[in-house]
Scaffold this motif. Structure first.
Motif, PDB file in Angstrom:
ATOM      1  N   GLU A 252      46.970  34.348  35.285  1.00 34.66           N
ATOM      2  CA  GLU A 252      46.138  34.637  36.454  1.00 34.66           C
ATOM      3  C   GLU A 252      46.547  33.688  37.571  1.00 34.66           C
ATOM      4  OE1 GLU A 252      42.393  32.973  37.060  1.00 34.66           O
ATOM      5  OE2 GLU A 252      42.362  31.841  35.207  1.00 34.66           O
ATOM      6  N   LEU A 301      40.056  45.111  41.051  1.00 31.69           N
ATOM      7  CA  LEU A 301      39.693  43.825  41.656  1.00 31.69           C
ATOM      8  C   LEU A 301      38.674  44.014  42.777  1.00 31.69           C
ATOM      9  CD1 LEU A 301      43.112  41.921  41.945  1.00 31.69           C
ATOM     10  CD2 LEU A 301      41.192  41.349  40.455  1.00 31.69           C
ATOM     11  N   ILE A 304      35.281  45.192  40.781  1.00 31.99           N
ATOM     12  CA  ILE A 304      34.808  44.587  39.539  1.00 31.99           C
ATOM     13  C   ILE A 304      33.591  43.669  39.695  1.00 31.99           C
ATOM     14  CG2 ILE A 304      36.182  42.447  39.378  1.00 31.99           C
ATOM     15  CD1 ILE A 304      36.943  43.433  36.511  1.00 31.99           C
ATOM     16  N   ALA A 385      36.922  40.678  44.013  1.00 29.97           N
ATOM     17  CA  ALA A 385      37.228  39.500  43.195  1.00 29.97           C
ATOM     18  C   ALA A 385      38.637  39.015  43.498  1.00 29.97           C
ATOM     19  CB  ALA A 385      37.109  39.848  41.712  1.00 29.97           C
ATOM     20  N   ASN A 387      40.441  37.453  41.070  1.00 36.75           N
ATOM     21  CA  ASN A 387      41.091  37.886  39.839  1.00 36.75           C
ATOM     22  C   ASN A 387      40.008  38.088  38.798  1.00 36.75           C
ATOM     23  OD1 ASN A 387      40.475  35.337  38.610  1.00 36.75           O
ATOM     24  ND2 ASN A 387      42.349  34.464  39.446  1.00 36.75           N
ATOM     25  N   TYR A 388      40.376  38.496  37.608  1.00 33.30           N
ATOM     26  CA  TYR A 388      39.388  38.594  36.543  1.00 33.30           C
ATOM     27  C   TYR A 388      40.036  38.264  35.210  1.00 33.30           C
ATOM     28  CZ  TYR A 388      41.072  42.976  34.478  1.00 33.30           C
ATOM     29  OH  TYR A 388      41.826  43.922  33.832  1.00 33.30           O
ATOM     30  N   TYR A 408      33.663  31.080  39.196  1.00 31.52           N
ATOM     31  CA  TYR A 408      33.782  32.320  38.436  1.00 31.52           C
ATOM     32  C   TYR A 408      32.389  32.892  38.183  1.00 31.52           C
ATOM     33  CZ  TYR A 408      38.564  30.766  37.440  1.00 31.52           C
ATOM     34  OH  TYR A 408      39.867  30.358  37.561  1.00 31.52           O
ATOM     35  N   CYS A 410      30.332  35.337  35.343  1.00 28.32           N
ATOM     36  CA  CYS A 410      30.328  35.999  34.045  1.00 28.32           C
ATOM     37  C   CYS A 410      29.340  37.162  34.099  1.00 28.32           C
ATOM     38  CB  CYS A 410      29.910  35.026  32.943  1.00 28.32           C
ATOM     39  SG  CYS A 410      30.951  33.562  32.830  1.00 28.32           S
ATOM     40  N   VAL A 471      33.767  40.695  31.136  1.00 33.09           N
ATOM     41  CA  VAL A 471      34.504  40.346  32.348  1.00 33.09           C
ATOM     42  C   VAL A 471      34.000  39.036  32.941  1.00 33.09           C
ATOM     43  CG1 VAL A 471      34.867  40.999  34.762  1.00 33.09           C
ATOM     44  CG2 VAL A 471      35.164  42.692  32.933  1.00 33.09           C
ATOM     45  N   TYR A 473      34.949  37.217  36.515  1.00 30.37           N
ATOM     46  CA  TYR A 473      35.770  37.379  37.713  1.00 30.37           C
ATOM     47  C   TYR A 473      35.635  36.158  38.618  1.00 30.37           C
ATOM     48  CZ  TYR A 473      31.540  38.737  40.349  1.00 30.37           C
ATOM     49  OH  TYR A 473      30.305  38.757  40.954  1.00 30.37           O
ATOM     50  N   LYS A 474      36.621  35.967  39.430  1.00 26.48           N
ATOM     51  CA  LYS A 474      36.662  34.798  40.319  1.00 26.48           C
ATOM     52  C   LYS A 474      36.149  35.173  41.705  1.00 26.48           C
ATOM     53  CE  LYS A 474      39.660  30.915  41.499  1.00 26.48           C
ATOM     54  NZ  LYS A 474      41.034  30.364  41.363  1.00 26.48           N
TER      55      LYS A 474
END
Length: 822
Positions: A252, A301, A304, A385, A387-388, A408, A410, A471, A473-474
């Motif tokens: 990532e 992305l 998400i 996002a 990334n994830y 991040y 959750c 998932v 994700y950032k």
């Protein structure tokens, strides 16, 4: 008071759909300090407006929105809103087609390298060759291979000369570092011919076989893409990989969205060309598969986070100290006067830039006590996002994953997401709020077309497919992510849209949600805290600040691309009107701000130089060559990447000459540095933007030919090998910051042809001494006259988020970098 004492900045023919909102930007005359407003709407069945001017459409019809100053109700402003179930369609969607200027296909002698330690060579290399490579064997300082190329050992490595190469720049190739030899910078002990067109080379610790093959552009693209798919692609995300425990592991990255967008766009172009040319069906399927998978990843992305609805956000303001990039901790207390000295003129008027304290500072308090603070409503949907990860998937996201590279979220059962980070609390402060222990909506469902990227992966611990609740994700997305998405959206819409209705549907809903997000949030990208992301602001308030002024030329361009792309893809007039408001009207005029890039950056550099007068003499500081080289030496070259994606979109979709003329001025402002870059994509784009005549770069070379040459010389091996030497005979580099005494390092280097005149060491050691000023300036003028770019396979490898001048990089051969990432 004049009629312009107060007015409301809304688009022409402003309209919303039921359920949608938009935050109105009130514009005050300078003399008004108490800027509290009372908002009202003529028919509350059709729309509602809150205390901060956020309008929510409820039912079809037309209403009048009114704002009046609390302290002086005679100061009022109104605007009209029409709520329509179906947005008004644009009368015409413009799509440009170009014949363009063709480039020659570059067929260059590609140099591919195999390498072994001496121990490994025992089992891998034929005995006859191995015996030749050992001390006392048939090693030479010079060999001529059967193809006529002459190979000479040099102080820096090996030089290959071949007068049969079509281009003069290819007739001498310099092989340096561990890109070509086993050791980074130790002498080459000897070479011998491989009997064909390459050589064997021995160094102290190992052996390399450098074999040379003529490979055309199409074959080279196929080879690089196959390797990228095999080693780097992670469910469609294409960023980088690391060599761990004997295999390549996709990683990532903070900018998964930007890098994957550029890869996806490239493969979409690749597919479109093959499709239009009637390519072999099997090859067409292979290329389309890669293009579609990365397209789905980009849309995943974007969707998400699954955010819906709104959140309540504390009210902060842009901090006043120079250099701050965000809002401060001070928040508005309950029933406090939140009046801010935001100018009436556009930030394009440079006199509006400066530090601005609130009119009523006592009403702003540094506290996180929610019960004592005001808040305002912010819109959540449309947030992408960075990334994830899939929780528990090795080695992507093991149980002991640190989460120390950002914030991040959750996703939990029940439609919520909770923030998670390994950062210290103070490090999570973004635009006034701490991003720890946040809970945000995640109730939206992912389209099945995208969900398969997750569910096709099996959880090794349960034996079941991963799901949405797995998932992570950032967050804290940025405008550089956004422009990557937009660049991809437009190309995917054009290429895949006509043949894939489901992808087209998701693309249109995604860009509509993104445009809605920005228009509803005062031109900002809002995260779970309700505050804008670190690099997510394109608001007037931000652009009036010193740091915002520097970023405004690029951030404003990204914001314009949001609305222009939304208009193009949805066909809805409201986004075209929003775009034209932001581009050309007070109090925005972002198209004018775009033209000021070079001047704003030059002013910033000049302020830095002037702030430390002891660094250089006045004669040096005032010299035009010195100022330009310092600027070239210190530019943020990753911004060029974002800017060119903006220009691609704007030149593709805009037709109005008044705006196009401003975009040309803006492009020329950026081109003052880009013209040196030999960046193939930038060069092809620049020619595309000027289709009426052949364009040349700073060196006088035809851009499309240089772009093709640069792609031809790009190395076949995309690992971070070292490819240069301080002893090379052709070029050298300089860091002005180090040489002129204001720091041991500079952000970047300048690369230039080696000069006959000696380097004025004594002068550079005494830059403040006026006696040495002329020697320094004479050398700098020579540098400027001889600026050059080393061949791509003879310099540091990166994603062009650094300057092409740089010879050295963060070399680490255990990282594989498609698209040239630093």
């Amino acid at each position: 008071m004049s009629m312009n004492t107060l007015w409301l900045a809304v688009p022409k023919n402003w309209e919303l759909s039921p359920g949608c909102g938009r935050s109105i930007d009130p514009v005050f005359a300078e003399e008004i300090q108490d800027r509290r407003l009372h908002w009202s709407v003529s028919d509350t069945r059709i729309a509602a407006v809150d205390a901060w001017g956020r309008v929510t459409a409820m039912a079809e019809g037309s209403v009048e929105i009114t704002a009046s100053c609390v302290a002086d109700p005679s100061v009022t402003a109104t605007c009209q809103l029409t709520v329509r179930k179906s947005p008004t369609a644009l009368p015409q969607i413009h799509r440009k087609e170009y014949d363009g200027v063709s480039s020659m296909e570059s067929s260059v002698s590609q140099k591919m390298v195999d390498r072994w330690s001496w121990e490994e060579a025992e089992a891998a290399i034929p005995r006859k060759i191995l015996d030749s490579l050992r001390p006392g064997g048939d090693l030479f300082q010079k060999v001529v291979t059967p193809d006529g190329a002459i190979w000479n050992i040099t102080e820096y490595g090996v030089r290959r000369d071949d007068q049969s190469e079509a281009l003069e720049r290819d007739r001498s190739m310099r092989l340096m570092g561990n890109r070509y030899f086993y050791d980074v910078d130790s002498p080459v002990l000897g070479i011998c011919s491989d009997g064909e067109s390459g050589i064997w080379a021995a160094t102290e610790h190992g052996v390399t076989h450098i074999h040379v093959k003529q490979i055309g552009a199409e074959e080279k693209a196929d080879i690089l893409n196959e390797i990228t798919q095999r080693h780097v692609c992670r469910r469609g995300a294409v960023t980088e990989a690391a060599y761990r425990n004997g295999k390549w592991v996709p990683l990532e990255n903070d900018n998964d969205g930007l890098w994957t967008a550029m890869y996806a766009a490239g493969e979409l172009f690749h597919y479109a060309v093959l499709r239009d040319e009637g390519a072999d069906p099997e090859k067409l399927r292979t290329v389309r598969k890669a293009a579609v998978q990365s397209s789905e990843e980009m849309l995943l992305l974007a969707n998400i986070p699954c955010r819906t609805g709104t959140t309540e956000a504390k009210i902060h303001y842009q901090t006043v100290y120079s250099g701050s990039r965000g809002f401060g901790k001070s928040a508005l207390k309950k029933d406090g006067n939140g009046s801010l000295p935001i100018p009436q003129k556009s930030p394009a008027h440079r006199e509006t830039i400066g530090e601005k304290n609130p009119f009523y500072p006592a009403d702003w308090i540094e506290t996180q006590n929610d019960g004592e603070l005001e808040s305002r409503t912010r819109w959540l949907a449309g947030f992408p996002a960075r990334n994830y990860l899939l929780r528990g998937l090795e080695p992507e996201c093991p149980e002991d994953y640190k989460f120390d590279e950002g914030i991040y979220y959750c996703i939990q059962p029940g439609g919520k997401a909770v923030s998670k980070t390994g950062k210290e609390r103070e490090q999570t402060l973004i635009n006034g709020d701490y991003n720890q222990d946040l809970c945000v909506d995640a109730g939206e469902e992912l389209p099945p077309r995208l969900m398969h990227l997750i569910s096709d992966t099996i959880n090794p611990k349960t034996g079941k497919p991963f799901g949405k609740e797995d998932v992570i994700y950032k967050g804290d997305a940025s405008l550089d992510e956004i422009i990557g998405h937009l660049f991809f959206y437009k190309i995917a819409y054009d290429v895949l849209g006509p043949e894939d209705p489901k992808i087209k549907e998701i693309l249109v809903s995604t860009i509509r949600n993104l445009a809605q997000h920005f228009s509803d949030n005062n031109y900002m990208l809002i995260d779970a805290s309700g505050q804008p992301c670190t690099w997510g602001k394109a608001s007037r308030e931000y652009f009036y600040s010193p740091s915002g002024s520097i970023n405004a030329t690029l951030a404003g361009a990204v914001l314009l691309c949001v609305f222009k792309t939304a208009a193009y893809m949805t066909g809805e007039e409201k986004w075209e009107n929003e775009y034209r408001l932001a581009a050309g009207e007070e109090p925005y005029q972002y198209a004018d701000i775009m033209t000021q890039y070079w001047d704003r950056d030059a002013e910033c550099i000049q302020n830095y130089i002037d702030s430390a007068p002891e660094l250089v003499s006045e004669k040096i500081k005032e010299d035009e060559t010195f100022q330009e080289l310092v600027q070239l030496n210190n530019l943020n070259y990753s911004d060029e990447e974002m800017a060119m994606l903006c220009f691609y979109l704007l030149f593709q979709m805009e037709t109005e000459e008044e705006l196009l003329s401003k975009y040309r001025l803006a492009l020329d402002s950026w081109w003052r540095s880009m013209q040196y870059s030999e960046n193939p994509l930038w060069y092809f784009m620049y020619q595309l933007f000027h289709p009426e005549e052949v364009q040349t770069d700073a060196y006088g070379n035809r851009m499309v030919d240089t772009a093709a040459w640069s792609l031809g010389r790009h190395p076949m091996d995309l690992r971070r090998w070292c490819a240069t030497s301080s002893r090379r005979d052709d070029v050298e580099s300089i860091s002005l910051a180090g040489q002129l005494g204001w720091g041991s390092e500079s952000r970047y280097e300048l690369c230039y042809k080696k000069l006959d005149e000696p380097f004025p060491e004594e002068a550079f050691q005494n830059p403040q001494d006026p006696r040495y000023a002329e020697a320094i300036l004479a050398h700098l003028r020579k540098i400027k006259e001889n600026l050059t770019i080393a061949a791509p396979d003879e310099r540091s490898l990166h994603k062009f988020n650094r300057t092409s001048f740089i010879l050295w990089g963060k070399e680490n051969s255990e990282y594989y970098n498609p698209m040239m990432m630093e």
